[in-house]
Design a protein around this motif. Sequence first.
Motif, short mmCIF file in Angstrom:
data_model
loop_
_atom_site.label_atom_id
_atom_site.label_comp_id
_atom_site.label_asym_id
_atom_site.label_seq_id
_atom_site.Cartn_x
_atom_site.Cartn_y
_atom_site.Cartn_z
N PRO A 117 40.67 41.59 42.60
CA PRO A 117 40.68 40.31 41.89
C PRO A 117 39.37 40.02 41.15
O PRO A 117 39.37 39.41 40.09
CB PRO A 117 40.91 39.27 43.00
CG PRO A 117 41.46 40.03 44.15
CD PRO A 117 40.95 41.43 44.03
N ALA A 118 38.25 40.50 41.71
CA ALA A 118 36.95 40.21 41.09
C ALA A 118 36.81 40.91 39.75
O ALA A 118 36.01 40.50 38.90
CB ALA A 118 35.82 40.65 42.02
N HIS A 121 41.43 41.31 34.70
CA HIS A 121 41.28 40.90 33.31
C HIS A 121 40.88 39.43 33.15
O HIS A 121 39.95 39.08 32.46
CB HIS A 121 42.64 41.10 32.62
CG HIS A 121 42.50 41.86 31.35
ND1 HIS A 121 43.37 42.83 30.97
CD2 HIS A 121 41.57 41.79 30.38
CE1 HIS A 121 42.99 43.34 29.83
NE2 HIS A 121 41.90 42.73 29.46
N ARG A 122 41.63 38.58 33.86
CA ARG A 122 41.47 37.13 33.71
C ARG A 122 40.06 36.70 34.12
O ARG A 122 39.40 35.95 33.44
CB ARG A 122 42.52 36.43 34.58
CG ARG A 122 42.86 35.03 34.18
CD ARG A 122 44.18 34.61 34.84
NE ARG A 122 44.40 35.24 36.15
CZ ARG A 122 43.99 34.72 37.30
NH1 ARG A 122 43.36 33.59 37.33
NH2 ARG A 122 44.26 35.34 38.45
N ARG A 123 39.62 37.23 35.23
CA ARG A 123 38.32 36.80 35.74
C ARG A 123 37.17 37.32 34.88
O ARG A 123 36.22 36.59 34.60
CB ARG A 123 38.12 37.29 37.18
CG ARG A 123 36.75 37.01 37.72
CD ARG A 123 36.68 37.28 39.18
NE ARG A 123 37.27 36.19 39.94
CZ ARG A 123 36.60 35.11 40.32
NH1 ARG A 123 35.34 34.96 40.00
NH2 ARG A 123 37.19 34.18 41.02
N ILE A 124 37.27 38.57 34.43
CA ILE A 124 36.11 39.12 33.72
C ILE A 124 35.93 38.50 32.33
O ILE A 124 34.85 38.57 31.77
CB ILE A 124 36.15 40.66 33.61
CG1 ILE A 124 37.39 41.11 32.88
CG2 ILE A 124 36.03 41.31 34.98
CD1 ILE A 124 37.28 42.54 32.42
N SER A 126 35.54 35.62 31.65
CA SER A 126 34.48 34.61 31.74
C SER A 126 33.08 35.24 31.69
O SER A 126 32.10 34.55 31.46
CB SER A 126 34.64 33.79 33.02
OG SER A 126 34.48 34.64 34.13
N TYR A 127 32.99 36.55 31.91
CA TYR A 127 31.68 37.21 31.85
C TYR A 127 31.28 37.53 30.40
O TYR A 127 30.14 37.89 30.13
CB TYR A 127 31.69 38.53 32.64
CG TYR A 127 32.02 38.43 34.10
CD1 TYR A 127 31.68 37.32 34.85
CD2 TYR A 127 32.66 39.49 34.75
CE1 TYR A 127 31.98 37.25 36.20
CE2 TYR A 127 32.96 39.43 36.11
CZ TYR A 127 32.62 38.31 36.82
OH TYR A 127 32.91 38.25 38.15
N THR A 165 26.56 39.31 36.39
CA THR A 165 27.98 38.97 36.41
C THR A 165 28.62 39.20 37.78
O THR A 165 29.45 38.42 38.22
CB THR A 165 28.79 39.80 35.39
OG1 THR A 165 28.50 41.16 35.60
CG2 THR A 165 28.48 39.40 33.99
N GLY A 237 31.54 32.31 43.17
CA GLY A 237 32.76 32.88 42.58
C GLY A 237 32.55 34.28 42.02
O GLY A 237 33.41 34.79 41.31
N ASP A 238 31.44 34.91 42.30
CA ASP A 238 31.23 36.27 41.81
C ASP A 238 31.61 37.28 42.90
O ASP A 238 32.09 36.91 43.97
CB ASP A 238 29.76 36.45 41.36
CG ASP A 238 28.80 36.19 42.50
OD1 ASP A 238 29.26 35.95 43.63
OD2 ASP A 238 27.58 36.23 42.27
N MET A 242 32.72 36.83 46.85
CA MET A 242 34.03 37.26 47.35
C MET A 242 33.87 38.19 48.56
O MET A 242 34.61 38.11 49.52
CB MET A 242 34.82 37.97 46.26
CG MET A 242 35.21 37.02 45.15
SD MET A 242 36.16 37.86 43.90
CE MET A 242 37.79 37.58 44.49
#
Length: 466
Positions: A117-118, A121-124, A126-127, A165, A237-238, A242
């Motif tokens: 999850p970390a 696609h969706r999370r990264i 934001s980086y 990140t 949240g990084d 996690m």
Amino acid sequence: MSVDANVDVAVRRPAYIPMMGGADPIIGHVRVLRRGRTEMQLRLAREHIDVTRFKVALGLEPVWVTSPALAHEVLGTKAASFVKAFGLAVFLRPLLGDGLLTSERETHAKHRKLLAPALAHRRIASYGDLMGERAARTVAAWKDGETLDASEAIMRLTLEIVGKTLFDSEVGGDADVVGEALTEVMERVIGQLSSFVPVPPQVPTPSNLRMRAAIKRLDAVVYRLVRERKASGEDRGDLLGMLLASRYEDGTPMSDRQIRDEAMTMILAGHETTANALAWCLYLLARHPDVRERLEAEVDALGKDAPSAADLERLPLCLAVLKEAMRLYPPAYMVARRATDDVDLVDRSGDEPRVYAIKKGNVVLVNVMGIHRREDLYPEPDRFDPDRFLDKGAAHEHTRCAYLSFGAGPRVCIGNHFALMEGQILLAAITRAARLELTSDAPVVPEPLVTLRPKGGLRVRVHRRC
Ligand code: HEM
């Protein structure tokens, strides 16, 4: 594939895997491979040698595979019959411990699930802003007319980005310590792997002692990051957050050691590869002004110095340049496995299926660089031509495992989206800011350490564009 064809393959006698010519009666191919491993990788592609054996240290006879069909067997269809090869598993273990890159079976599956999850696609996405900002800041400091080692500068930048990140923490200040220690460890690892009698890292030779000292310096940085976060009690949240919050099925948290192993793995896997891919991009662009001009036009049309994730769709040539540079110079130029059972590799790409018997314990090396230079997949394979990745319907698109920069199968790179996004954003930021001219006309040669680096770095003169 029909059932009949499978039966046919099952009864067929395995084909003999020929030994590569030129073996010395005593040391086999050790010297040849030491002097020119990448030349050998390319030669196999040029001479259409899909599968062959080499004779190396300790009587081992690794099988080299330069065929996408066989690579798919090893990495995909028959992946359950293989583990990471002896070299990586033993020699990188002191550095990476039981992290995702080196662990196997249940440990690997459990941690892959935990970490996925970390890096999704969706999370990264934001980086992306941060990558753009950091890249723009780095290149803003480059002065018109100055010369610098672009390879080193990018290595520092990608290390800073992976630190920020994934750990939301400043590794930047420790970049020298980390960079030098990593280089030292990797030079020793590769030295051992290519020597005739590799000495396991547990033996206290002077070389192994220096490696241990380098790992200690790296540990100091990583354990400090873990300590600081635990003390702050914050969940940012990084990835580190996690890892600290994750629990095994029995409710226990990961030990500091396990967190250290995963963190070290991400730091190593997450910056060195991307930095090398970018260094090769800059090298190729400097030698192909026509492509560079097209890229400048694409990037300038964005009208900003710090691109973000939202801009990626408007940078298709950037992505194609990155993929093409990794085709010619794949950072992970070889992917190694060891068979845990007797296993048959079946090549069904020709008129007749061919079966190759791999014995339990055999090492199989997937020749990524060689596969990327096959002319049946990539016409004029040595030519830098990013349009291959823009043209729909190219031969490589229809062949599984024709493009292996990120590996394949259950152990495919977990950071591939991260890497492509970072590569695209950094390349755009650099192109926007400056033209980089090589200070020497001599071709830069690849140095096959754990990843494929430009040997001696990449000296360039900066010509500012804005
Ligand atoms: C251009 C950049 C990159 C390249 C070329 C690359 C290449 C690869 C390859 C070929 C593998 C498979 C190795 C094998 O099968 O033995 C791999 C695995 C891995 N990569 Fe990457 N990688 C890149 C960037 C990244 C980044 C940015 C991260 C993390 C942020 C990362 C983390 C990992 C990890 C943890 C694995 C092990 C996955 C597993 O075994 O489950 N990589 N990478």
